[in-house]
Design an enzyme around this catalytic site. Structure first.
Site, PDB file in Angstrom:
ATOM      1  N   ASP A 160     -22.070  55.994 102.042  1.00  0.00           N
ATOM      2  CA  ASP A 160     -22.791  55.945 100.660  1.00  0.00           C
ATOM      3  C   ASP A 160     -22.280  54.948  99.761  1.00  0.00           C
ATOM      4  O   ASP A 160     -21.422  54.125 100.072  1.00  0.00           O
ATOM      5  CB  ASP A 160     -22.625  57.487  99.917  1.00  0.00           C
ATOM      6  CG  ASP A 160     -23.971  57.660  99.254  1.00  0.00           C
ATOM      7  OD1 ASP A 160     -24.720  56.690  98.721  1.00  0.00           O
ATOM      8  OD2 ASP A 160     -24.217  59.064  99.029  1.00  0.00           O
ATOM      9  N   ASP A 221     -33.443  59.035  97.119  1.00  0.00           N
ATOM     10  CA  ASP A 221     -33.105  60.330  98.117  1.00  0.00           C
ATOM     11  C   ASP A 221     -34.297  61.138  98.105  1.00  0.00           C
ATOM     12  O   ASP A 221     -34.995  61.389  97.009  1.00  0.00           O
ATOM     13  CB  ASP A 221     -31.916  61.314  97.595  1.00  0.00           C
ATOM     14  CG  ASP A 221     -30.661  60.712  97.633  1.00  0.00           C
ATOM     15  OD1 ASP A 221     -30.315  59.644  98.304  1.00  0.00           O
ATOM     16  OD2 ASP A 221     -29.602  61.194  97.026  1.00  0.00           O
TER      17      ASP A 221
END
Length: 439
Positions: A160, A221
């Protein structure tokens, strides 16, 4: 249908390019598996919610179900941890360590268990000082952490990008990938590199991203809602000229997890996501509680014919070829190929919410399916075989509101040699992978 005809004629232009890509031999088709994040998030309350917290038990349970409930037999193979598995501090040696209460046996033991099931093991980290949930990131320890993952026999690493500077990511993500490769253990490398740069107003260097990553995120997301799914569909359609050329065997655009079987999608909308992800050549990473999923949603996730489209070895990402008044048509070239004519997966999407199914009628040739030998047409959700249809045949489908119809059109063999005296057919025979990507 003018837009469809324009798209089809655009394929006649022959363009060719070669992009250097990561060559670790992995992810030749989009990865498939189970991922914790969307469904279980950062639930670390194992005292009050022991069945649903991020823990050794959860991942062993899901690994068991992936095998026993038939998911592994249709191609799902990765069991991936996401954020919140770590201890808040590194070990005194500097090594990453899991939360000892929730992963009492350690990560290597969990990895061994998942491998014993014939599955592969994935883990999460962050190119930053901290992960998104505030656990230790890899900054300052790239080499050590890469080799730690190799020691744990990790098969898939998601990196990430919270708590880091987007301008540093070109160097940082490349460097971590370099260390992963140096370990000698082959690990799929999933990057969040582009999305952070895009949100920072930067233009990602996709040539470098393709060279170093097996897959990458480039949009929000996914959340457990139809609105979230629609926003992803729109992003991939509206930006397809930039996105599509980057996908191929070993390097994939990742629109995020499958949320089928959770709370936010209806049955019809769940069919949309599975079909769209197959058209997009997307990784199929389920994020659902496999203990409680209803049979009809399980059947969507295990639809072998749609999975076969997603896993098509050509690795060409599909495109939106028509959009008008809530109706969209998407197409993806797939195998088999005959005389340079592709087969196609065709998706009819109804974005309308007016309460009644919509009829869509279009000829095969209007969608770019022009081989005179014809195409065998099959509905991949209803298991209806329409037989072999010619390019002039008009096919009519009825698409439910916020629903989808997905067809497979397998080109039939051409038994007569195309001669140079037939310029129209010669022109269509020049369709190539890069024609589709570039146009």
């Amino acid at each position: 249908m003018y837009k469809l005809l324009t798209w089809a004629s655009g394929l006649l232009v022959f363009l060719f390019s070669i992009t250097r890509a990561l060559d670790n031999g992995l992810a030749r088709t989009p990865p498939m598996g189970w991922l914790a994040w969307e469904r279980f998030r950062c639930n670390i309350d194992c005292k009050n919610d022991p069945e649903n917290c991020i823990s050794d038990k959860l991942f062993r349970t899901m690994a068991d179900l992936v095998v026993s409930e038939g998911y592994a037999s249709v191609g799902y193979e990765y069991i991936n941890i996401d954020d919140c598995w770590l201890d808040k501090r590194r070990a005194y040696t500097g090594h990453l360590q899991p939360d000892k209460a929730r992963f009492a046996y350690g990560i290597k033991d969990l990895s061994n268990y998942i491998h014993s099931k014939g599955l592969k093991f994935g883990i999460y980290e962050d190119y930053g000082n901290y992960t998104c949930a505030g656990y230790p990131g890899v900054l300052g320890n790239l080499e050590l952490d890469a080799f730690t993952f190799a020691d744990w026999e990790v098969d898939y690493v998601k990196l990430d990008g919270c708590y880091s500077l987007p301008r540093d990511m070109d160097k940082g993500y490349s460097e971590f990938g370099f260390h992963l490769n140096r370990t000698g253990r082959k690990m799929v490398y999933s990057c969040s590199w582009p999305v952070y740069q895009i949100y920072n107003g930067m233009q990602p260097n996709f040539t470098a991203i393709i060279e170093h990553c097996n897959l990458w995120r480039n949009f929000d997301d996914i959340q457990d809602s139809w609105a979230s799914l629609e926003s992803i569909i729109d992003y991939y359609g509206n930006n397809q000229d930039v996105i599509v050329p980057n996908a191929g065997p070993g390097h994939w655009n990742d629109p995020d997890m499958l949320i089928i079987g959770n709370f936010g999608l209806s049955y019809e909308q769940s069919k949309v996501q599975m079909a769209m992800w197959a058209i997009l050549a997307a990784p199929l990473l389920m994020s659902v509680d496999l203990r409680t999923i209803r049979p009809e949603y399980k059947a969507i996730l295990q639809n072998r014919k749609i999975i076969a489209v997603d896993q098509d070895p050509l690795g060409i990402q599909g495109r939106r070829i028509y959009k008008h008044k809530g109706i969209e048509i998407w197409a993806r070239p797939i195998t088999p190929i005959s005389q340079h004519f592709f087969s196609y997966a065709i998706l009819f999407l109804n974005r309308r919410t007016d309460g009644t199914p919509s009829d869509v009628a279009v000829t095969l040739s209007e969608m770019g399916l022009t081989s005179t030998s014809g195409y065998r047409i099959e509905d991949l959700y209803e298991d209806v075989d329409y037989g072999v249809l010619t390019p002039q045949t008009k096919i009519k489908v009825k698409v439910n509101p916020s629903g989808v119809v997905m067809l497979r059109a397998d080109v039939q063999p051409v038994y007569r040699q195309i001669t140079p005296y037939d310029p129209f057919r010669q022109a269509f025979s020049l369709r190539t992978l890069n024609d589709f990507k570039k146009k």
